[in-house]
Structure formats: C-alpha cells, structure tokens
Design a protein around this motif. Sequence first.
Motif, short mmCIF file in Angstrom:
data_model
loop_
_atom_site.label_atom_id
_atom_site.label_comp_id
_atom_site.label_asym_id
_atom_site.label_seq_id
_atom_site.Cartn_x
_atom_site.Cartn_y
_atom_site.Cartn_z
N ALA A 21 -12.92 11.61 -65.86
CA ALA A 21 -12.98 10.22 -66.33
C ALA A 21 -11.71 9.73 -67.00
CB ALA A 21 -14.14 10.09 -67.32
N CYS A 22 -10.61 10.47 -66.95
CA CYS A 22 -9.39 10.02 -67.60
C CYS A 22 -8.74 8.88 -66.83
CB CYS A 22 -8.40 11.17 -67.72
SG CYS A 22 -8.96 12.45 -68.87
N ALA A 23 -8.06 7.98 -67.58
CA ALA A 23 -7.34 6.88 -66.93
C ALA A 23 -6.16 7.44 -66.14
CB ALA A 23 -6.87 5.89 -67.99
N THR A 24 -5.73 6.70 -65.13
CA THR A 24 -4.66 7.14 -64.23
C THR A 24 -3.41 6.28 -64.41
OG1 THR A 24 -6.32 7.85 -62.63
CG2 THR A 24 -4.05 7.60 -61.84
N PRO A 25 -2.24 6.89 -64.63
CA PRO A 25 -1.01 6.09 -64.74
C PRO A 25 -0.70 5.38 -63.42
CG PRO A 25 -0.68 8.32 -65.59
CD PRO A 25 -1.99 8.32 -64.89
N GLN A 26 -0.25 4.14 -63.51
CA GLN A 26 0.08 3.36 -62.32
C GLN A 26 1.46 2.71 -62.47
OE1 GLN A 26 -3.12 0.58 -61.81
NE2 GLN A 26 -4.64 2.16 -61.36
N VAL A 27 2.39 3.44 -63.09
CA VAL A 27 3.74 2.94 -63.34
C VAL A 27 4.74 3.84 -62.62
CG1 VAL A 27 5.50 2.46 -65.10
CG2 VAL A 27 3.08 2.00 -65.57
N SER A 28 5.71 3.24 -61.97
CA SER A 28 6.73 4.00 -61.25
C SER A 28 7.62 4.77 -62.22
CB SER A 28 7.59 3.07 -60.39
OG SER A 28 6.79 2.37 -59.45
N ALA A 29 8.08 5.93 -61.77
CA ALA A 29 8.97 6.74 -62.60
C ALA A 29 10.33 6.05 -62.73
CB ALA A 29 9.15 8.12 -61.97
N PRO A 30 11.06 6.29 -63.84
CA PRO A 30 12.39 5.69 -64.02
C PRO A 30 13.32 6.08 -62.89
CG PRO A 30 11.62 6.69 -66.07
CD PRO A 30 10.66 7.13 -65.00
N SER A 31 14.15 5.14 -62.47
CA SER A 31 15.08 5.38 -61.36
C SER A 31 16.52 5.53 -61.83
CB SER A 31 15.01 4.23 -60.35
OG SER A 31 15.30 2.99 -60.98
N SER A 32 16.84 5.07 -63.04
CA SER A 32 18.22 5.13 -63.54
C SER A 32 18.54 6.53 -64.05
CB SER A 32 18.42 4.11 -64.66
OG SER A 32 18.16 2.81 -64.20
N GLN A 33 19.82 6.89 -63.94
CA GLN A 33 20.30 8.17 -64.43
C GLN A 33 21.58 7.97 -65.22
OE1 GLN A 33 18.78 11.10 -64.25
NE2 GLN A 33 17.08 10.23 -63.07
N PRO A 34 21.74 8.70 -66.32
CA PRO A 34 22.98 8.56 -67.10
C PRO A 34 24.19 9.06 -66.32
CG PRO A 34 21.24 9.63 -68.38
CD PRO A 34 20.78 9.60 -66.97
N LEU A 35 25.30 8.37 -66.45
CA LEU A 35 26.54 8.80 -65.82
C LEU A 35 27.17 9.94 -66.63
CD1 LEU A 35 28.11 5.28 -65.10
CD2 LEU A 35 27.01 6.80 -63.45
N THR A 36 28.11 10.63 -66.01
CA THR A 36 28.84 11.70 -66.69
C THR A 36 30.33 11.41 -66.62
OG1 THR A 36 29.01 13.06 -64.70
CG2 THR A 36 27.06 13.37 -66.09
N ILE A 37 31.10 12.10 -67.48
CA ILE A 37 32.54 11.92 -67.50
C ILE A 37 33.15 12.30 -66.15
CG2 ILE A 37 34.69 12.70 -68.57
CD1 ILE A 37 33.13 10.96 -70.41
N THR A 38 32.70 13.42 -65.59
CA THR A 38 33.27 13.89 -64.33
C THR A 38 32.95 12.95 -63.18
OG1 THR A 38 31.30 15.30 -64.04
CG2 THR A 38 33.25 16.31 -65.03
N GLU A 39 31.78 12.31 -63.19
CA GLU A 39 31.46 11.35 -62.14
C GLU A 39 32.40 10.16 -62.15
OE1 GLU A 39 26.61 12.03 -61.74
OE2 GLU A 39 27.41 10.38 -62.93
N LEU A 40 32.96 9.84 -63.32
CA LEU A 40 33.88 8.71 -63.44
C LEU A 40 35.34 9.14 -63.29
CD1 LEU A 40 32.19 6.86 -66.42
CD2 LEU A 40 31.99 6.36 -63.99
N GLY A 41 35.56 10.39 -62.88
CA GLY A 41 36.92 10.85 -62.65
C GLY A 41 37.60 11.42 -63.87
N GLY A 42 36.86 11.64 -64.94
CA GLY A 42 37.46 12.19 -66.15
C GLY A 42 37.49 13.71 -66.11
N GLU A 43 38.22 14.28 -67.07
CA GLU A 43 38.35 15.72 -67.18
C GLU A 43 37.54 16.20 -68.38
OE1 GLU A 43 42.43 16.72 -67.47
OE2 GLU A 43 43.04 15.53 -65.74
N MET A 44 36.93 17.35 -68.23
CA MET A 44 36.17 17.91 -69.33
C MET A 44 37.13 18.44 -70.40
SD MET A 44 33.17 17.23 -68.59
CE MET A 44 32.40 18.08 -69.95
N GLN A 45 36.69 18.35 -71.64
CA GLN A 45 37.51 18.76 -72.79
C GLN A 45 37.12 20.17 -73.20
OE1 GLN A 45 40.05 17.36 -74.27
NE2 GLN A 45 40.27 18.86 -75.90
#
Length: 467
Positions: A21-45
């Motif tokens: 008898a529990c209620a059922t979620p009817q919302v889509s999962a989040p689609s956005s993802q955080p960017l990273t330094i390396t994805e933007l062409g940066g170098e890790m420190q």
Amino acid sequence: MRKHNPQRTLVAASLGLLLTACATPQVSAPSSQPLTITELGGEMQAQPVTSNWWRSIPDSSLQQLIDTALSAAPSLAQADARLRSARAGSELAASNDGLHINGSASFSRERISEYANLPSYLTGRWTSLSTVGVDLSYRFDFWGKTRAQLAASRGQARAAALEADDARQWLAWALSSQYLEWRAAQQGQQLLQQDVQLARQQLQLSEQKQRSGLSAADDVAQYRAQLAEAEEKLQRLAMREAQARHALAALSGQPQASIDALPAAALPAWDIALPQLRTGQLGLRADILAARERVEASSQNVKAAKADFYPDVQLSTLANVSSNELGELFSYGARSLRLLPAITLPIFSNGALNARLDARTADYELAVANYNQTLLAAMRDTADRSSNLQVLQQAENAAAANLSARETAARGVNGRVRAGLAAPIQGLAENRRLQQARFSTLDTHTQRLQAQAALLRALGSLPADKE
C-alpha cells in the motif's frame, strides 16, 4: 469454533499494507551532472596550496590591516552567523530519530460538586491526584531518511563555512588592491609634483624669452597649457589617493586617523612565478567547494524525499505512577504502563509526496547549475586574469626599457645644457619626459601587482612553498 484474535488480524493487516500500500514516486530522476576541472581542460593540482595567499605580500602594514579586518569586519560577522545557523540545523536534523525521553510530574486538587452525577459518597468531597511519569519514544530510520537529512544539513554547514572563508578571501583581495592603489598614488604624487615644478620652470623661461622678444606668444600659451595639464593630473591623482585611503578605512573597520597614521612606504617588491600556478587550484577554491557541497546536500535531500514514500515506524512507551493519596504514589498498585507501536503508511497523499520530491529534484538541478556556472565563471576569470598578468609583465618590461632610455637621454641633454651646447628649456623638456616615463613605469608596476592579487583571488590559493 476457532476464536478470533484481533491482535493477529492487526499485525497481518499492517504487514499487508507494508508490502502493497505504499505510495509510488512519479518524478523523473535528475539529469544534470556537475562538471569537473579536467572536463573543462584544466590540470589537476598535486602540489600543496595555501588559501592565505595574501601572506606572500611582503608588507607589514598591509598584513596588519588584513588581520584587523578579518577579525572585526561586519560582513564576516554575517557569514559566521550563517555558519552557526547551518550547524544548528545539522544538530536539529540529527535529533529527529533515535531515543527521546520526557519526564512529567503533576498534582491536582479538586472539589466534586454535591450535585454531580456520581454516587453520593463521592460528591461534595475534595480529591487529590498526584502523577509522576516518563515518556520514551524511539523512531526507526529503516529507509535512511534521517541519515540523508543529516548528511544534507552537514553539507549545508560545510558550504556555509566555505562561503565564510570565501568572504575572507574577498576582503583580503579588496584590501590588497586598495592598499597598492594608495601606495602607488602616494609615490605618483611625488613624481607629478616634480613634473609640475618642471612645467612651471618651462613657463617662466618661455615668459622671459617672450619679454626679450625671443619667443612668440603661442609658445607661452603652449607651456601654460602644459602646466595646467600637469596640475590637473596631480589633482586627479590626489583624488585617487584619497579614495583609496578612505576605502582602506572602510574595509578594515578602522578610524580614518589610523590609516592616515601609517608610515610612508614604497610599493612592496612582490613577484609570483606564473608557470607554477595551475587551474587545478580552482578545485580548492572556497566558493567552488561551497557550491559542490550544496550539490551534495541537495542530492541527500532528494534521497530523504524518496524515503517519504516508505512507512514510518515508531515505538513509544508511557510509564507513570498515579494515586489520590501521596503516600501510595510509589506503591505497586499505582503503576501504569502503556506500549504504543505505530506504523504510518503513505497510501494516498493527493500528490503531496511527488510534489515534494519534484521540488527537491529541482533544487538539485539548480544546485548543479549554480556549481557549473561558478566553475565556468572561475575558469574564465582565471584565464582573463592570467592573460592580463602576462600582458602587464611584458608592459612592465617595456616601461623599464623606456625609462632606462629616457634616463640616458636626460643625462646627455643635461650634460649639453651644463656645457652651454643646449638651451635650458630643452633640458627641462627632457627632464619632464623622464618624469613621465617614471610615472608610467610606476603605474604599470602597480597594475601588475594588482593583477597578481586578482589572479590569486581568482585561483583562491597559492602553492604552499610560495606563501
């Protein structure tokens, strides 16, 4: 005939509701993802860094101003208040589940009406009732709702702490920039005052030549205009010096007299090695870390909203002693015990649970968008500041070369003037060009120092061995 057991029926019904008898979620999962330094062409420190980059500026007066401002600035007090509020919210979330104990004690004395609908031996009498009890309740976090809320609240507290650190970095940068402007304006005033004196001497010589019939009126007008221009530059620089001085008092939270009493000093000899600075340092910048913490906190809030769709299980116990006679309050017969297990099932909420989950999902999407925007803006700002610093370093080298050439030319012209091979007004003109070259070099040097501070503010840190 089999006897009906109501307790067994209740348990069976509860288990059935738990399963179906529990209620059922009817919302889509989040689609956005955080960017990273390396994805933007940066170098890790990989090299250790320090966020107190302003400690690398070798000027004791500036360090004292920054220390004073960091200890008493109103904007930092606001940031600290937000931090305390966030930490209190974290403690409140942690207290939602687990064991809660409340004690109670009461005493009442009542006279029963003679006309009450009670047996005659009870009416018209005074009665007393003393009660002492304890209430114990325990809420089970089977689905991780409280754990998610606690993680979200602690993440918000960490974000508030990082934002307070970012406010301190901004204040240190603002003070550094205004301090460099102030010291440069003080030095520039001395150079422009000397230039005004040279322009005044030019005008005097021109007026003497005119009176002798050796110079035209146009020449005098030209030198008079040059003097007026030099005086205007001096007044404008005096205004810049006053504005920077007033800004230092406001930013540091000190009386203006304290700033005015600081001893005179030249611009600090401060250089940083640009190749050692990396965009990977942005991953350690306070405002970026704060935005990332808010992303993680929002993710935990989504988990908590999903847990609302599952049953809530709580166990409560009420134990007390109650008696009309105070002497019998703690006797065996005065004891009372109540056990209250409870299961709350979200069967139908008319869309409330889905709306709450949708709101938490939207908050997560917003937090990701804010984080990505903060990171992109920081990358762009760092690139701009780095390019600006490189250009100013080249411009400073060019200004130094120009100053060296002007010094050589001035020595030559002044030597010819002393030897009577050149007119004194030619020497004054060359000395004015030398003063202007000195002022230009000072201005470029100041801009380069301010660009260094702006770049370190954009990066949010400095390699630890350069502090």
